[in-house]
Design a protein around this motif. Sequence first.
Motif, short mmCIF file in Angstrom:
data_model
loop_
_atom_site.label_atom_id
_atom_site.label_comp_id
_atom_site.label_asym_id
_atom_site.label_seq_id
_atom_site.Cartn_x
_atom_site.Cartn_y
_atom_site.Cartn_z
N ALA A 51 -4.52 4.25 0.68
CA ALA A 51 -3.14 4.27 0.19
C ALA A 51 -2.91 5.44 -0.77
CB ALA A 51 -2.82 2.95 -0.52
N MET A 52 -3.96 5.83 -1.47
CA MET A 52 -3.83 6.92 -2.44
C MET A 52 -4.31 8.25 -1.89
SD MET A 52 -4.65 5.02 -6.01
CE MET A 52 -6.36 5.37 -5.85
N TYR A 112 -3.41 -8.17 -14.62
CA TYR A 112 -4.27 -7.66 -13.55
C TYR A 112 -4.12 -8.53 -12.32
CZ TYR A 112 -7.55 -11.40 -14.67
OH TYR A 112 -8.13 -12.63 -14.88
N ARG A 113 -4.39 -7.95 -11.17
CA ARG A 113 -4.32 -8.68 -9.91
C ARG A 113 -5.47 -8.26 -9.01
NH1 ARG A 113 -0.91 -10.61 -12.72
NH2 ARG A 113 1.16 -11.32 -12.16
N MET A 114 -5.95 -9.22 -8.23
CA MET A 114 -6.97 -8.96 -7.21
C MET A 114 -6.20 -8.66 -5.91
SD MET A 114 -9.57 -9.46 -9.05
CE MET A 114 -11.00 -9.63 -8.05
N VAL A 115 -6.51 -7.51 -5.31
CA VAL A 115 -5.76 -7.10 -4.11
C VAL A 115 -6.67 -6.49 -3.06
CG1 VAL A 115 -3.58 -6.70 -5.32
CG2 VAL A 115 -5.23 -4.86 -5.14
N SER A 116 -6.29 -6.60 -1.82
CA SER A 116 -6.82 -5.86 -0.69
C SER A 116 -8.33 -5.61 -0.75
CB SER A 116 -6.06 -4.53 -0.60
OG SER A 116 -6.26 -3.93 0.64
N ASN A 117 -8.74 -4.46 -0.28
CA ASN A 117 -10.14 -4.07 -0.36
C ASN A 117 -10.23 -2.59 -0.75
OD1 ASN A 117 -10.31 -2.29 2.07
ND2 ASN A 117 -9.82 -4.20 3.15
N ARG A 118 -11.42 -2.16 -1.07
CA ARG A 118 -11.59 -0.80 -1.61
C ARG A 118 -11.14 0.30 -0.65
NH1 ARG A 118 -17.52 -0.62 -3.29
NH2 ARG A 118 -17.18 -2.82 -3.55
N TYR A 119 -11.29 0.08 0.64
CA TYR A 119 -10.94 1.10 1.62
C TYR A 119 -9.43 1.23 1.78
CZ TYR A 119 -15.87 0.47 2.34
OH TYR A 119 -17.21 0.35 2.11
N ASP A 120 -8.72 0.10 1.79
CA ASP A 120 -7.26 0.13 1.87
C ASP A 120 -6.67 0.78 0.63
OD1 ASP A 120 -7.25 -1.08 4.33
OD2 ASP A 120 -6.73 -3.08 3.57
N LEU A 121 -7.21 0.44 -0.55
CA LEU A 121 -6.70 1.02 -1.79
C LEU A 121 -6.92 2.53 -1.81
CD1 LEU A 121 -7.80 -1.61 -4.48
CD2 LEU A 121 -5.54 -1.26 -3.49
N GLY A 122 -8.09 2.97 -1.40
CA GLY A 122 -8.37 4.40 -1.35
C GLY A 122 -7.47 5.12 -0.36
N LEU A 128 0.82 -1.21 0.00
CA LEU A 128 0.00 0.00 0.00
C LEU A 128 0.86 1.26 0.00
CD1 LEU A 128 -2.79 -1.17 2.47
CD2 LEU A 128 -2.98 -0.94 -0.02
N ASN A 129 1.98 1.25 0.72
CA ASN A 129 2.89 2.39 0.71
C ASN A 129 3.46 2.63 -0.68
OD1 ASN A 129 2.50 2.82 3.45
ND2 ASN A 129 4.38 1.75 4.06
N PHE A 130 3.85 1.55 -1.35
CA PHE A 130 4.40 1.67 -2.70
C PHE A 130 3.35 2.18 -3.68
CE2 PHE A 130 6.16 0.24 -6.77
CZ PHE A 130 7.44 0.77 -6.66
N LEU A 131 2.12 1.74 -3.49
CA LEU A 131 1.01 2.22 -4.33
C LEU A 131 0.82 3.72 -4.12
CD1 LEU A 131 -1.16 1.37 -6.32
CD2 LEU A 131 -2.63 0.85 -4.39
N GLY A 132 0.97 4.18 -2.89
CA GLY A 132 0.89 5.61 -2.60
C GLY A 132 1.99 6.40 -3.29
N ILE A 133 3.18 5.83 -3.36
CA ILE A 133 4.30 6.47 -4.06
C ILE A 133 3.98 6.59 -5.55
CG2 ILE A 133 6.71 6.17 -4.78
CD1 ILE A 133 7.15 4.83 -1.99
N ALA A 134 3.41 5.53 -6.13
CA ALA A 134 3.02 5.57 -7.55
C ALA A 134 1.98 6.65 -7.78
CB ALA A 134 2.48 4.20 -7.99
N MET A 135 1.05 6.80 -6.85
CA MET A 135 0.02 7.84 -6.96
C MET A 135 0.65 9.22 -6.95
SD MET A 135 -3.12 8.65 -7.19
CE MET A 135 -4.18 10.04 -6.86
N ARG A 136 1.55 9.45 -6.01
CA ARG A 136 2.20 10.76 -5.92
C ARG A 136 3.07 11.04 -7.14
NH1 ARG A 136 2.01 8.90 -0.80
NH2 ARG A 136 4.16 8.19 -0.67
#
Length: 103
Positions: A75-76, A63-73, A7-15
Amino acid sequence: MNQQQFLNFLGIAMRAGKVKTGESVLLTEIKKQRLKLVLIAEDASNNTKKILENKCTTYRIPYRMVSNRYDLGKAMGKQARVNIGITDQGFAKKLITMIDEDK
């Protein structure tokens, strides 16, 4: 890899500006072959999962199935997110590695 590192890495990609969200946006980007990876929340509706999986398979986008909608949101830094597209090959490879290591 643990969930928090992913999730942290996903946040980096978002930024870094390498993330797209929203079903209609992702479908358009998939058709234009601009996405390198699609992430779908495990708690997404069956219809959403089916549509995105079929499009990704057709256009040969991983594509990959990951986490849940709240964690993904979270993270971003946004509200709940059901689907996320990664536009950068480097981020996509690292995320795939992190996800596949965990499974």
